[in-house]
Design a protein around this motif. Structure first.
Motif, PDB file in Angstrom:
ATOM      1  N   GLU B  72      36.422 -33.491  -8.042  1.00  0.00           N
ATOM      2  CA  GLU B  72      37.766 -33.160  -7.591  1.00  0.00           C
ATOM      3  C   GLU B  72      38.621 -34.424  -7.562  1.00  0.00           C
ATOM      4  N   VAL B  73      39.825 -34.338  -8.093  1.00  0.00           N
ATOM      5  CA  VAL B  73      40.651 -35.527  -8.221  1.00  0.00           C
ATOM      6  C   VAL B  73      41.485 -35.758  -6.964  1.00  0.00           C
ATOM      7  N   LYS B  74      41.141 -36.821  -6.253  1.00  0.00           N
ATOM      8  CA  LYS B  74      41.928 -37.189  -5.072  1.00  0.00           C
ATOM      9  C   LYS B  74      42.796 -38.395  -5.402  1.00  0.00           C
ATOM     10  N   ARG B  75      42.254 -39.287  -6.201  1.00  0.00           N
ATOM     11  CA  ARG B  75      42.989 -40.522  -6.510  1.00  0.00           C
ATOM     12  C   ARG B  75      42.799 -40.834  -8.001  1.00  0.00           C
ATOM     13  N   SER B  76      43.893 -41.140  -8.669  1.00  0.00           N
ATOM     14  CA  SER B  76      43.819 -41.426 -10.099  1.00  0.00           C
ATOM     15  C   SER B  76      44.082 -42.889 -10.382  1.00  0.00           C
ATOM     16  N   GLY B  77      43.612 -43.321 -11.511  1.00  0.00           N
ATOM     17  CA  GLY B  77      43.909 -44.660 -11.986  1.00  0.00           C
ATOM     18  C   GLY B  77      44.472 -44.569 -13.390  1.00  0.00           C
ATOM     19  N   VAL B  78      45.303 -45.539 -13.748  1.00  0.00           N
ATOM     20  CA  VAL B  78      45.843 -45.574 -15.104  1.00  0.00           C
ATOM     21  C   VAL B  78      45.700 -46.989 -15.648  1.00  0.00           C
ATOM     22  N   ILE B  79      45.161 -47.093 -16.847  1.00  0.00           N
ATOM     23  CA  ILE B  79      45.142 -48.379 -17.536  1.00  0.00           C
ATOM     24  C   ILE B  79      46.279 -48.343 -18.551  1.00  0.00           C
ATOM     25  N   VAL B  80      47.224 -49.284 -18.425  1.00  0.00           N
ATOM     26  CA  VAL B  80      48.404 -49.275 -19.286  1.00  0.00           C
ATOM     27  C   VAL B  80      48.355 -50.472 -20.231  1.00  0.00           C
ATOM     28  N   ILE B  81      48.365 -50.179 -21.523  1.00  0.00           N
ATOM     29  CA  ILE B  81      48.356 -51.266 -22.503  1.00  0.00           C
ATOM     30  C   ILE B  81      49.751 -51.401 -23.097  1.00  0.00           C
ATOM     31  N   THR B  82      50.351 -52.577 -22.927  1.00  0.00           N
ATOM     32  CA  THR B  82      51.651 -52.854 -23.545  1.00  0.00           C
ATOM     33  C   THR B  82      51.566 -54.223 -24.203  1.00  0.00           C
ATOM     34  N   SER B  83      52.673 -54.653 -24.798  1.00  0.00           N
ATOM     35  CA  SER B  83      52.663 -55.981 -25.408  1.00  0.00           C
ATOM     36  C   SER B  83      53.061 -57.008 -24.349  1.00  0.00           C
ATOM     37  N   ASP B  84      52.824 -58.278 -24.677  1.00  0.00           N
ATOM     38  CA  ASP B  84      53.225 -59.347 -23.764  1.00  0.00           C
ATOM     39  C   ASP B  84      54.675 -59.727 -23.986  1.00  0.00           C
ATOM     40  N   LYS B  85      55.087 -59.660 -25.244  1.00  0.00           N
ATOM     41  CA  LYS B  85      56.443 -60.095 -25.590  1.00  0.00           C
ATOM     42  C   LYS B  85      57.299 -58.898 -25.939  1.00  0.00           C
ATOM     43  N   GLY B  86      58.600 -59.083 -25.845  1.00  0.00           N
ATOM     44  CA  GLY B  86      59.525 -58.022 -26.214  1.00  0.00           C
ATOM     45  C   GLY B  86      59.882 -58.118 -27.684  1.00  0.00           C
ATOM     46  N   LEU B  87      61.135 -57.813 -28.008  1.00  0.00           N
ATOM     47  CA  LEU B  87      61.610 -57.842 -29.387  1.00  0.00           C
ATOM     48  C   LEU B  87      60.748 -56.989 -30.300  1.00  0.00           C
ATOM     49  N   ILE B 106      51.231 -36.637 -11.263  1.00  0.00           N
ATOM     50  CA  ILE B 106      50.229 -36.776 -10.201  1.00  0.00           C
ATOM     51  C   ILE B 106      50.864 -37.312  -8.920  1.00  0.00           C
ATOM     52  N   ASN B 107      52.148 -37.024  -8.734  1.00  0.00           N
ATOM     53  CA  ASN B 107      52.891 -37.374  -7.524  1.00  0.00           C
ATOM     54  C   ASN B 107      53.002 -38.875  -7.269  1.00  0.00           C
ATOM     55  N   GLY B 108      52.922 -39.650  -8.329  1.00  0.00           N
ATOM     56  CA  GLY B 108      53.198 -41.078  -8.215  1.00  0.00           C
ATOM     57  C   GLY B 108      52.155 -41.912  -7.503  1.00  0.00           C
ATOM     58  N   GLU B 109      51.099 -41.257  -7.010  1.00  0.00           N
ATOM     59  CA  GLU B 109      50.068 -42.011  -6.299  1.00  0.00           C
ATOM     60  C   GLU B 109      48.982 -42.415  -7.288  1.00  0.00           C
ATOM     61  N   ALA B 110      48.898 -43.694  -7.605  1.00  0.00           N
ATOM     62  CA  ALA B 110      47.874 -44.100  -8.553  1.00  0.00           C
ATOM     63  C   ALA B 110      47.582 -45.581  -8.449  1.00  0.00           C
ATOM     64  N   ASP B 111      46.376 -45.933  -8.874  1.00  0.00           N
ATOM     65  CA  ASP B 111      46.034 -47.341  -9.036  1.00  0.00           C
ATOM     66  C   ASP B 111      46.311 -47.701 -10.481  1.00  0.00           C
ATOM     67  N   VAL B 112      47.021 -48.812 -10.684  1.00  0.00           N
ATOM     68  CA  VAL B 112      47.406 -49.156 -12.043  1.00  0.00           C
ATOM     69  C   VAL B 112      46.746 -50.466 -12.476  1.00  0.00           C
ATOM     70  N   PHE B 113      46.238 -50.453 -13.679  1.00  0.00           N
ATOM     71  CA  PHE B 113      45.659 -51.648 -14.283  1.00  0.00           C
ATOM     72  C   PHE B 113      46.485 -51.916 -15.532  1.00  0.00           C
ATOM     73  N   THR B 114      47.022 -53.118 -15.673  1.00  0.00           N
ATOM     74  CA  THR B 114      47.848 -53.358 -16.849  1.00  0.00           C
ATOM     75  C   THR B 114      47.214 -54.386 -17.770  1.00  0.00           C
ATOM     76  N   ILE B 115      47.364 -54.142 -19.055  1.00  0.00           N
ATOM     77  CA  ILE B 115      46.977 -55.105 -20.078  1.00  0.00           C
ATOM     78  C   ILE B 115      48.251 -55.398 -20.848  1.00  0.00           C
ATOM     79  N   GLY B 116      48.739 -56.627 -20.763  1.00  0.00           N
ATOM     80  CA  GLY B 116      50.034 -56.963 -21.361  1.00  0.00           C
ATOM     81  C   GLY B 116      51.090 -57.062 -20.285  1.00  0.00           C
ATOM     82  N   ARG B 117      51.993 -58.042 -20.414  1.00  0.00           N
ATOM     83  CA  ARG B 117      52.907 -58.366 -19.331  1.00  0.00           C
ATOM     84  C   ARG B 117      53.984 -57.305 -19.117  1.00  0.00           C
TER      85      ARG B 117
END
Lengths: 138, 283
Positions: B72-87, B106-117
């Motif tokens: 049962e899902v009580k708490r979610s996590g998201v791993i977000v991969i983006t780039s470090d630089k813009g342009l 998911i009602n905005g409640e989440a643990d977030v892990f980011t890869i990329g600035r």
């Protein structure tokens, strides 16, 4: 020997070795394993060491260094999922000695448990690689 | 109308900008090729691992590893991969839109892990809990670059602090198209087809639990690593396209300004001539 088994050695970022083999000797975590074609299905973890591949002609031997990982054996194929692997020709002795030295230094000035564990693991890999390179030289 | 000198200055400045964007375009093009090669090079490992997992699941159905058990899902996590630089055009914006719509779901409640600035700076504004971050991922990422952050997510999942983990990254469709992708990472998406069907089981060494644990961990890691590699290819191709557009725009502006400059120059000459003529007529 006529029968062969298909061997694939890959790390997360590239394929290291692919070909037919008549025998493979792998550094299993509990000791070396020799695998002939038509082996029963086996799944085992590997430690740092050399993977010796006897090619389909039964004479020529290729060597691949693996620093741990997993091996899946099926009767017709062997898949080695290595954490880090190098072909014999690619391994540079100087770089290896440097890595071993750096790891020893880390252990000597051990900061905390985490660093220590990392260094120890690095050292184990580097020494295994060195031992293998020395053996090949003789 | 601006004086001819001012316009000349503008033209010069825009030409210089155009030179820079042109150079960036070419750099991105060559990096893109390398990034694509790396995506392809990583495929044998991912496929080999997926095959092993598929075989494992069908040969050994009684042991359920926590990574494959639905809860049962009580708490979610998201791993977000983006780039470090813009342009790089709308690449990160599109991926982050996907993250936001997922967070809303998911009602905005989440643990977030980011890869990329980029992901980190954007998601700070939300009320999410930032747990881990990796910045400055090199152009040729190694799996060790991202193991730390994946480990964090996996440990939290194993301790029961997270009940599911999603991964968001940009998928490389072709040079012109990159599509943001959301996939569930934990519980694991299982590969469908086993290569060796039937009733059999592996011999395990040292024991089945340890082997399965190690393999599933590596499986999740390889899925994330694949996302990182794809994202790199996307970043470079998006940057190439964006820089090409910028170079074209610069050329267009230089063309327009040149016309304005010539008009201004002609007007100045005409006026000067008129003044000379008027002066001659007066004397």
């Amino acid at each position: 020997m006529a029968s062969t088994v298909h061997l694939l050695v890959a790390t997360a970022d590239r394929e290291i070795y692919r070909g037919e083999a008549s025998m493979v000797v792998a550094p299993g975590s509990a000791g070396d394993l020799g695998i002939y074609p038509k082996h029963a299905p086996l799944l085992c973890s590997l430690k740092a060491g050399e993977l010796r591949v006897t090619k389909s002609d039964g004479v020529e031997v290729d060597e691949v260094f693996v620093s741990g990982g997993f091996m899946e054996v099926q009767p017709d194929m062997i898949t080695v999922l290595a954490d880090c692997a190098e072909r014999a020709a690619d391994v540079d002795m100087a770089a290896t000695m440097e890595a071993a030295r750096a790891a020893e230094e880390l252990i000597a000035g051990k900061k905390d448990d985490l660093d220590f564990a990392t260094a120890e693991a690095e050292l184990a890999v580097a020494t295994a690689k060195l031992a293998w390179l020395r053996k090949k030289k003789i | 109308m601006a004086s001819a000198k001012e316009i000349r200055g503008q033209i010069k400045a825009i030409q210089n900008t155009g030179k820079i964007t042109k150079a960036m375009e070419m750099v991105a093009a060559s990096k893109m090729r390398k990034a694509q090669e790396r995506v392809l090079a990583a495929r044998p490992y991912a496929e080999g691992l997926a095959n092993v997992i598929a075989n494992l699941m069908q040969s050994h159905p009684e042991y359920r590893h926590p990574f494959v058990v639905e809860r049962e899902v009580k708490r979610s996590g998201v791993i977000v991969i983006t780039s470090d630089k813009g342009l790089c055009g709308g690449l990160n914006t599109n991926a982050l839109k996907k993250v936001v719509s997922h967070l809303n779901a998911i009602n905005g409640e989440a643990d977030v892990f980011t890869i990329g600035r980029r992901g980190g700076t954007f998601l700070k504004r939300f009320k999410v809990n930032m747990v881990g971050a990796v910045e400055n991922v090199p152009d040729s990422p190694e799996i060790v670059d991202v193991l730390g952050v994946i480990g964090l997510a996996l440990d939290k999942y194993m301790r029961g602090e997270l009940d599911e983990v999603h991964l968001v990254y940009s998928e490389f469709v072709n040079t012109m198209t990159q599509s943001p992708k959301l996939m569930r990472l934990l519980p694991c998406p299982l590969p469908k087809k086993a290569t060796h069907e039937g009733y059999w089981d592996y011999l395990y060494e040292p024991d089945s639990k340890e082997v399965m644990d190690g393999l599933l961990r590596r499986y999740v890691e390889s899925l994330v690593f694949h996302g990182v590699l794809e994202n790199k290819a996307c970043e470079q191709s998006a940057r190439m396209v964006a820089m090409k557009a910028a170079t074209d725009n610069a050329k267009e502006i230089v063309k327009d300004l040149s016309i304005t400059y010539n008009k201004a120059r002609q007007a100045a000459i005409t006026q000067e001539l008129a003044e000379i003529c008027a002066g001659a007529a007066a004397s």
